[in-house]
Design a protein around this motif. Structure first.
Motif, PDB file in Angstrom:
ATOM      1  N   ASN A  28       3.376   0.350   4.311  1.00 21.35           N
ATOM      2  CA  ASN A  28       2.646  -0.134   5.481  1.00 21.35           C
ATOM      3  C   ASN A  28       3.194  -1.462   5.994  1.00 21.35           C
ATOM      4  O   ASN A  28       2.516  -2.192   6.718  1.00 21.35           O
ATOM      5  CB  ASN A  28       1.162  -0.273   5.140  1.00 21.35           C
ATOM      6  CG  ASN A  28       0.470   1.061   5.071  1.00 21.35           C
ATOM      7  OD1 ASN A  28       0.115   1.630   6.087  1.00 21.35           O
ATOM      8  ND2 ASN A  28       0.308   1.587   3.867  1.00 21.35           N
ATOM      9  N   LYS A  65      -5.005  -6.983   6.383  1.00 17.59           N
ATOM     10  CA  LYS A  65      -4.400  -5.650   6.524  1.00 17.59           C
ATOM     11  C   LYS A  65      -4.329  -4.948   5.173  1.00 17.59           C
ATOM     12  O   LYS A  65      -4.385  -3.720   5.106  1.00 17.59           O
ATOM     13  CB  LYS A  65      -2.990  -5.750   7.104  1.00 17.59           C
ATOM     14  CG  LYS A  65      -2.933  -6.186   8.548  1.00 17.59           C
ATOM     15  CD  LYS A  65      -1.550  -6.062   9.149  1.00 17.59           C
ATOM     16  CE  LYS A  65      -0.453  -6.620   8.290  1.00 17.59           C
ATOM     17  NZ  LYS A  65       0.864  -6.676   8.911  1.00 17.59           N
ATOM     18  N   ILE A  69      -6.187  -0.991   2.154  1.00 17.69           N
ATOM     19  CA  ILE A  69      -5.254  -0.243   1.314  1.00 17.69           C
ATOM     20  C   ILE A  69      -5.650  -0.391  -0.150  1.00 17.69           C
ATOM     21  O   ILE A  69      -5.659   0.584  -0.909  1.00 17.69           O
ATOM     22  CB  ILE A  69      -3.808  -0.705   1.571  1.00 17.69           C
ATOM     23  CG1 ILE A  69      -3.414  -0.345   3.002  1.00 17.69           C
ATOM     24  CG2 ILE A  69      -2.839  -0.099   0.558  1.00 17.69           C
ATOM     25  CD1 ILE A  69      -2.160  -1.000   3.488  1.00 17.69           C
TER      26      ILE A  69
END
Length: 81
Positions: A28, A65, A69
């Motif tokens: 990512n 971000k 995850i």
């Protein structure tokens, strides 16, 4: 170095967990550093600590971000650290 580019502790766990999470983050576009004080100490001739104290560090600017995850990776309900 700018504050947002500094690497900070993100997750601590076994080597297998850290390698897997690092791989997910890299897919990512986020990169991390694996810090394994146990192996580093052994290589230098110092013994002690635990083998499971491996840390993954990521850039401070990537924290928001990276949280989803991590949440998916470990299946946690709340990871607000």
């Amino acid at each position: 170095m700018e504050k947002d580019n500094e690497f900070i502790d993100f997750y601590s766990g076994s080597e297998i967990e850290i390698i897997g999470l690092k791989s997910h983050l890299e897919s990512n576009g986020m990169y991390g550093i694996v810090q394994n004080d146990f192996n580093s100490g052994n290589s230098a001739g110092f013994f002690g600590g635990t083998a499971d104290a491996i840390r993954l560090k990521i850039r401070k600017s990537d924290i928001e971000k990276a949280k989803p995850i991590l949440k998916e990776f470990i299946g946690a309900e709340d990871i607000d650290q």
